[in-house]
Design a protein around this motif. Structure first.
Motif, PDB file in Angstrom:
ATOM      1  N   ILE A 100      30.946  38.237  48.792  1.00  0.00           N
ATOM      2  CA  ILE A 100      31.840  38.452  47.654  1.00  0.00           C
ATOM      3  C   ILE A 100      30.981  38.638  46.401  1.00  0.00           C
ATOM      4  N   ASN A 101      30.973  39.815  45.864  1.00  0.00           N
ATOM      5  CA  ASN A 101      30.125  40.140  44.720  1.00  0.00           C
ATOM      6  C   ASN A 101      30.884  40.225  43.406  1.00  0.00           C
ATOM      7  N   MET A 102      32.200  40.115  43.464  1.00  0.00           N
ATOM      8  CA  MET A 102      32.990  40.219  42.236  1.00  0.00           C
ATOM      9  C   MET A 102      34.368  39.628  42.476  1.00  0.00           C
ATOM     10  N   VAL A 103      34.997  39.188  41.394  1.00  0.00           N
ATOM     11  CA  VAL A 103      36.417  38.852  41.398  1.00  0.00           C
ATOM     12  C   VAL A 103      37.150  39.661  40.343  1.00  0.00           C
ATOM     13  N   ASP A 104      36.430  40.481  39.609  1.00  0.00           N
ATOM     14  CA  ASP A 104      37.000  41.424  38.651  1.00  0.00           C
ATOM     15  C   ASP A 104      36.822  42.825  39.230  1.00  0.00           C
ATOM     16  N   PRO A 105      37.913  43.502  39.602  1.00  0.00           N
ATOM     17  CA  PRO A 105      37.779  44.836  40.190  1.00  0.00           C
ATOM     18  C   PRO A 105      37.014  45.829  39.325  1.00  0.00           C
ATOM     19  N   GLU A 106      37.019  45.658  38.015  1.00  0.00           N
ATOM     20  CA  GLU A 106      36.236  46.553  37.153  1.00  0.00           C
ATOM     21  C   GLU A 106      34.747  46.439  37.485  1.00  0.00           C
ATOM     22  N   VAL A 107      34.282  45.228  37.746  1.00  0.00           N
ATOM     23  CA  VAL A 107      32.894  45.031  38.173  1.00  0.00           C
ATOM     24  C   VAL A 107      32.701  45.642  39.560  1.00  0.00           C
ATOM     25  N   GLY A 108      33.716  45.489  40.406  1.00  0.00           N
ATOM     26  CA  GLY A 108      33.619  46.010  41.765  1.00  0.00           C
ATOM     27  C   GLY A 108      33.431  47.515  41.828  1.00  0.00           C
ATOM     28  N   THR A 109      33.949  48.246  40.856  1.00  0.00           N
ATOM     29  CA  THR A 109      33.781  49.701  40.868  1.00  0.00           C
ATOM     30  C   THR A 109      32.325  50.113  40.721  1.00  0.00           C
TER      31      THR A 109
END
Length: 469
Positions: free
Chosen positions: A159-168
């Motif tokens: 899990i590298n993010m919990v904010d989808p903006e970071v996930g992009t």
């Protein structure tokens, strides 16, 4: 015993006082879920799950080098039947083996039929081996019930993010329900599935380790929020891994110049997360076909073409090893407890970083020139804690390249105060001293914590551990 010298001690208990007995039973022999266990037990990964349902900017599963330790890398892909033969061969020859994991080279839950078939075959032949999987979490919720039915006690989710903006910035696309998604929609869907899977595992009592890749400038600060989220949802461990970003690997990050963190940056972030989800600091970012103790890989010894046609499981070596190591662990725990008590009482109480050359067993037992990595410990008024490891090129290379190797070792030991090893020559010892690093073999073959305590308390003028017969 001279001041600053080292000795060992004895004791009786191995379970940490603050660990629930039921949890301890699950982790006590699992080298990835227990820092204490990784001194004694080995893991094995079988590369039976090549299919993957997401693309990560740090991953390229086509690359393979026998000397490369990196998730997603495997020299050969196996069928479940081939995997069974390999597991039997390894279990008969590697007495430390306690865990069988499926970590790709794709995703264990996406390639579920092969994962399930492999575990079913192995369970019939070697019923005492633990099973674990590593997954990106997208397909995980679909298989939690089956994992529980198969008595899989350990699952790792990246899990590298919990904010989808970071996930992009990390995931170009995902593939879910027969369709490819991109951008914010893909990242949001991945996030929701990861959280659901984690919650489902927690509800079923399955221990979960969260892997997060630290990507400077992308998610390094955001991982503080990730740590909070996974703790709230019951994660047992949180493992921060440095981005591996070499252009030779052909990954997006490697080709675009995205750097990984250095060792001190990683430690600084780990230190900031103390008090959140419990941290794992002994990860080696293993290959999808890794075999052996953490920090070593014997996978090439057990390639399919090196395994005889007929293999029969022989449990005698594993049984004998477990009997032998049980007493050693009791002694080690008692020695560690005594050493930590002395360090806490020492004055002055500044923090000191130790790099330890070890072959396992929790002892200072590796020659400086033979070390491929150093395990890093911190001694401070809080006690003695394991904080990570530093990989290096071996100094002893048959007389060739020693100067270059030592330069690389010095660079890798950034921030280290003292090196402990079983033996070291005058030349590298002097050159390390020139770089401000003290190296000593005075504590050869003692328990690591005992050695650290002796050096630390001698510097403070406090009494060291007494020698024992």
């Amino acid at each position: 015993m001279k001041p600053g010298g080292c000795a060992s001690s004895c004791g009786s208990s191995t379970k940490p006082d603050d660990t629930d007995p039921a949890v301890w039973e699950k982790i006590k022999d699992h080298p990835c879920f227990s820092e204490e266990a990784h001194h004694y037990f080995a893991r094995m990964h079988v590369a039976v799950a090549p299919g993957c349902n997401i693309q990560c900017n740090y991953c390229n599963r086509k690359y393979d080098c026998a000397n490369e330790s990196r998730p997603g890398v495997a020299s050969e892909k196996l069928t479940p039947d081939q995997a069974l033969r390999k597991v039997i061969a390894v279990a008969s020859e590697v007495p430390q083996l306690s865990v069988l994991g499926i970590a790709g080279p794709g995703d264990a839950c996406y390639d579920w039929k092969k994962t399930k078939a492999t575990f079913a075959r192995v369970a019939r032949e070697i019923p005492d081996i633990k099973f674990c999987i590593s997954t990106n979490g997208l397909a995980l919720p679909d298989h939690v019930d089956e994992l529980a039915d198969m008595n899989v006690d350990h699952v790792t989710i990246t899990i590298n993010m919990v904010d989808p903006e970071v996930g992009t910035k990390i995931y170009p696309w995902i593939f879910y329900d027969h369709r490819r998604y991109v951008g914010l929609e893909a990242a949001r869907m991945l996030h929701e599935r990861q959280m659901l899977g984690l919650e489902m595992l927690t509800a079923r009592g399955i221990l979960t380790k969260i892997n997060s890749v630290m990507i400077p400038g992308v998610n390094d600060e955001h991982l503080i929020e990730v740590n909070r989220w996974v703790k709230e949802r019951g994660a047992f461990l949180h493992n921060l891994m440095p981005l591996i970003s070499d252009p030779a690997h052909g990954t997006h990050y490697g080709l675009s110049g995205q750097r990984g963190p250095n060792a001190m940056e990683l430690k600084a972030l780990q230190d900031r997360l103390e008090g959140g989800a419990q941290l794992m600091r002994h990860c080696r970012q293993c290959r999808a076909d890794a075999v052996g103790m953490l920090g070593e890989d014997r996978g090439q010894e057990f390639r399919a073409d090196r395994i005889p046609g007929e293999v029969t499981y022989d449990a005698s070596k594993r049984n004998a090893y477990r009997e032998l190591v049980a007493q050693e662990r009791r002694d080690h725990v008692a020695a560690r407890s005594e050493a930590i008590g002395l360090v806490k009482a020492a004055r002055p109480g500044k923090a000191v970083l130790f790099a330890v050359a070890t072959k396992g067993g929790g002892r200072v037992n590796e020659h400086f020139g033979h070390a491929k990595e150093f395990q890093v410990y911190e001694a401070s008024p809080r006690g003695i804690s394991f904080v990570g490891h530093r990989k290096v090129e071996k100094y002893c290379l048959g007389g060739l390249g020693k100067e270059a190797a030592l330069g690389g070792i010095v660079a890798a030991l950034q921030g280290i105060d003292i090196v402990l090893c079983a033996r070291i020559g005058t030349c590298p010892q002097d050159q390390l001293a020139d770089a401000g690093i003290r190296a000593t073999d005075a504590c050869a073959h003692d328990y690591i914590e005992t050695a650290i305590s002796a050096i630390y308390t001698a510097a403070s003028g406090a009494p060291a551990l007494a020698a024992t017969a």
